[in-house]
Design an enzyme around this catalytic site. Structure first.
Site, PDB file in Angstrom:
ATOM      1  N   ASN A  45      36.013  87.393   0.892  1.00 34.19           N
ATOM      2  CA  ASN A  45      35.449  86.880   2.978  1.00 34.19           C
ATOM      3  C   ASN A  45      34.545  88.211   3.079  1.00 34.19           C
ATOM      4  O   ASN A  45      34.212  88.225   4.730  1.00 34.19           O
ATOM      5  CB  ASN A  45      36.744  86.569   3.175  1.00 34.19           C
ATOM      6  CG  ASN A  45      37.449  87.801   3.418  1.00 34.19           C
ATOM      7  OD1 ASN A  45      37.284  89.348   2.397  1.00 34.19           O
ATOM      8  ND2 ASN A  45      38.467  88.291   4.750  1.00 34.19           N
ATOM      9  N   GLY A  46      34.312  88.932   2.141  1.00 36.17           N
ATOM     10  CA  GLY A  46      32.985  90.374   2.326  1.00 36.17           C
ATOM     11  C   GLY A  46      34.128  91.312   2.971  1.00 36.17           C
ATOM     12  O   GLY A  46      33.403  92.669   2.731  1.00 36.17           O
ATOM     13  N   ARG A 104      17.616 105.453  15.507  1.00 35.76           N
ATOM     14  CA  ARG A 104      16.954 104.943  16.606  1.00 35.76           C
ATOM     15  C   ARG A 104      17.516 104.099  17.401  1.00 35.76           C
ATOM     16  O   ARG A 104      16.714 104.764  18.772  1.00 35.76           O
ATOM     17  CB  ARG A 104      15.843 103.764  15.678  1.00 35.76           C
ATOM     18  CG  ARG A 104      14.970 104.436  14.635  1.00 35.76           C
ATOM     19  CD  ARG A 104      14.126 102.807  15.015  1.00 35.76           C
ATOM     20  NE  ARG A 104      15.088 102.022  13.411  1.00 35.76           N
ATOM     21  CZ  ARG A 104      14.044 100.743  12.796  1.00 35.76           C
ATOM     22  NH1 ARG A 104      13.366 100.901  13.200  1.00 35.76           N
ATOM     23  NH2 ARG A 104      14.944 100.164  11.978  1.00 35.76           N
ATOM     24  N   GLN A 105      18.744 103.824  18.054  1.00 39.66           N
ATOM     25  CA  GLN A 105      19.087 103.615  19.301  1.00 39.66           C
ATOM     26  C   GLN A 105      20.379 105.357  19.481  1.00 39.66           C
ATOM     27  O   GLN A 105      21.496 105.344  19.613  1.00 39.66           O
ATOM     28  CB  GLN A 105      19.957 103.079  19.225  1.00 39.66           C
ATOM     29  CG  GLN A 105      19.498 101.250  18.338  1.00 39.66           C
ATOM     30  CD  GLN A 105      20.460 100.214  18.295  1.00 39.66           C
ATOM     31  OE1 GLN A 105      21.457 100.242  19.212  1.00 39.66           O
ATOM     32  NE2 GLN A 105      20.307  99.656  17.729  1.00 39.66           N
ATOM     33  N   HIS A 138      16.089 110.856  12.896  1.00 44.89           N
ATOM     34  CA  HIS A 138      14.734 110.784  14.216  1.00 44.89           C
ATOM     35  C   HIS A 138      14.549 111.291  15.310  1.00 44.89           C
ATOM     36  O   HIS A 138      13.563 111.822  15.816  1.00 44.89           O
ATOM     37  CB  HIS A 138      15.896 108.833  14.769  1.00 44.89           C
ATOM     38  CG  HIS A 138      14.302 108.416  15.515  1.00 44.89           C
ATOM     39  ND1 HIS A 138      12.955 108.123  14.488  1.00 44.89           N
ATOM     40  CD2 HIS A 138      14.226 107.808  16.212  1.00 44.89           C
ATOM     41  CE1 HIS A 138      12.164 107.183  15.266  1.00 44.89           C
ATOM     42  NE2 HIS A 138      13.168 107.378  16.702  1.00 44.89           N
ATOM     43  N   LYS A 202      -0.269 104.976  21.632  1.00 37.89           N
ATOM     44  CA  LYS A 202       0.204 104.163  21.138  1.00 37.89           C
ATOM     45  C   LYS A 202       0.725 103.276  22.549  1.00 37.89           C
ATOM     46  O   LYS A 202       1.335 104.519  23.361  1.00 37.89           O
ATOM     47  CB  LYS A 202       0.978 103.876  19.626  1.00 37.89           C
ATOM     48  CG  LYS A 202       2.288 104.480  19.729  1.00 37.89           C
ATOM     49  CD  LYS A 202       2.775 104.371  18.519  1.00 37.89           C
ATOM     50  CE  LYS A 202       4.270 104.988  18.305  1.00 37.89           C
ATOM     51  NZ  LYS A 202       4.821 104.853  17.454  1.00 37.89           N
ATOM     52  N   ASP A 230       5.483 110.510   9.696  1.00 33.10           N
ATOM     53  CA  ASP A 230       6.129 109.989  10.741  1.00 33.10           C
ATOM     54  C   ASP A 230       7.679 110.594  10.209  1.00 33.10           C
ATOM     55  O   ASP A 230       7.830 110.430   8.199  1.00 33.10           O
ATOM     56  CB  ASP A 230       5.658 108.592  10.670  1.00 33.10           C
ATOM     57  CG  ASP A 230       6.398 107.649  12.405  1.00 33.10           C
ATOM     58  OD1 ASP A 230       6.835 109.098  12.767  1.00 33.10           O
ATOM     59  OD2 ASP A 230       6.171 107.222  12.280  1.00 33.10           O
ATOM     60  N   GLY A 237       3.683  97.879  10.338  1.00 34.69           N
ATOM     61  CA  GLY A 237       2.693  97.714  11.182  1.00 34.69           C
ATOM     62  C   GLY A 237       2.269  99.061  12.176  1.00 34.69           C
ATOM     63  O   GLY A 237       1.066  99.586  12.443  1.00 34.69           O
TER      64      GLY A 237
END
Length: 326
Positions: A45-46, A104-105, A138, A202, A230, A237
């Site tokens: 079941n993971g 990033r959050q 980050h 940007k 970066d 992108g």
């Protein structure tokens, strides 16, 4: 009154998850040791099962885990590993997450958003971690999310020293992909002998993930080799768009330098077709063969992490690895 005194020496163990075994093996080799034998598997079941095959009582344990996709599975495995070592009486547990999950959050950009990077720090602490080690967070403020020591390692020396062997230093311009990473670009410029700086303007729609539009470049790039830096490349992108902006502004060459190669689809194809002369990344995340391309160079972060682990184990100075500037 008589006292009982322990005469044992400290013992270091490396425990590694299943996400990036190659990096873990490299780190162990650098430290001239072996990885802790661990039984790890998934139930139907993971659910994840983890158990050390040897005693870890009283040890200084370093739990290494990369976080590629599916990130949530590997994060959960690492948390379970920490819990198992804590319950097996490891004396100190250090999380080694070269790519910090959910980094990033790290703040609320809009109302009702989570700060998931803080949640991850809380999960590590609750699971039993005493310390965190990561590479190129980050944002540096993530260090304050964890209630304990955080060793923030930097890949700039590794990446910049490699680029110095490829380009004439007097013709380099360091380019930040946005205004938010100008401070990091300044550190790059210093490492590259005082190279001039530029940044790409940007715009981003906060309601649309993985999408930003590079518009123009601010700074002198005409006729120069631009090192576009970066911390991570996800779908590619933004960074590919920045390459085109630099080329349109007259840049002679563009070299992309990035720490974390997330490389979600279609990043590899975008980077290969971007016109960049070379894409230089580290192996904080595994890069499978199907996501590699001729202009990609992958540098190993293992020696840096191994040196940092040794400093922590020996109660030394991690900052000394970066000339006191970490």
């Amino acid at each position: 009154m008589s006292e009982i005194t322990a005469h044992g020496e400290k013992k270091l163990i490396l425990a590694a998850g299943r996400a990036h075994p190659e990096l873990a093996q490299e780190i162990a080799k650098e430290l001239e040791t072996e990885l802790l034998p661990i039984d790890a598997y998934d139930f139907a079941n993971g659910e994840i099962y983890v158990r050390s095959a040897e005693s870890v009582r009283g040890t200084d344990a370093f739990v290494i885990q990369a976080h590629p996709a599916p990130l949530n599975n590997w994060l959960m495995e690492q948390l379970i590993m920490i819990d198992s070592l804590k319950r097996a009486s490891a004396k100190r547990i250090t999380v080694v997450s070269p790519f910090y999950p959910y980094s990033r959050q790290d703040k609320k950009g809009r109302g009702r958003e989570p700060i998931s990077a803080r949640l991850v720090a809380d999960l590590y602490k609750t699971a039993g971690a005493d310390r965190i080690m990561s590479v190129d967070l980050h944002t540096s403020q993530i260090q304050g999310f964890f209630d304990g020591p955080v060793d923030h390692l930097m890949a700039i020396p590794l990446l910049a020293d490699y680029i110095r062997t490829k380009v004439e230093a007097d013709n380099i311009t360091v380019v930040s992909p946005d205004t938010g990473r100008v401070r990091v670009a300044e550190q790059w410029a210093e490492r590259l002998g005082g190279a001039p700086l530029a940044f790409v303007h940007k715009s981003r729609d906060l309601t649309v993930p993985n999408q930003a539009v590079s518009k123009t470049v601010v700074g002198q790039v005409e006729g120069r080799t631009c090192v576009l830096i970066d911390d991570m490349i996800d779908t590619g992108g933004t960074i590919s768009g920045a390459v085109q902006v630099l080329k349109n502004a007259g840049a002679k060459d563009v070299i992309i330098a990035c720490t974390h190669a997330v490389f979600s689809e279609p990043a590899a194809q975008r980077l290969a077709d971007s016109g960049a002369r070379e894409v230089v990344v580290t192996n904080t995340l595994p890069i499978p063969a199907e996501k590699r391309f001729p202009s990609l160079t992958v540098l190993s972060i293992a020696p840096l992490i191994a040196r940092a682990i040794r400093e922590v184990f020996d109660d030394g100075s991690v900052t000394s690895l970066f000339d006191g500037k970490a």
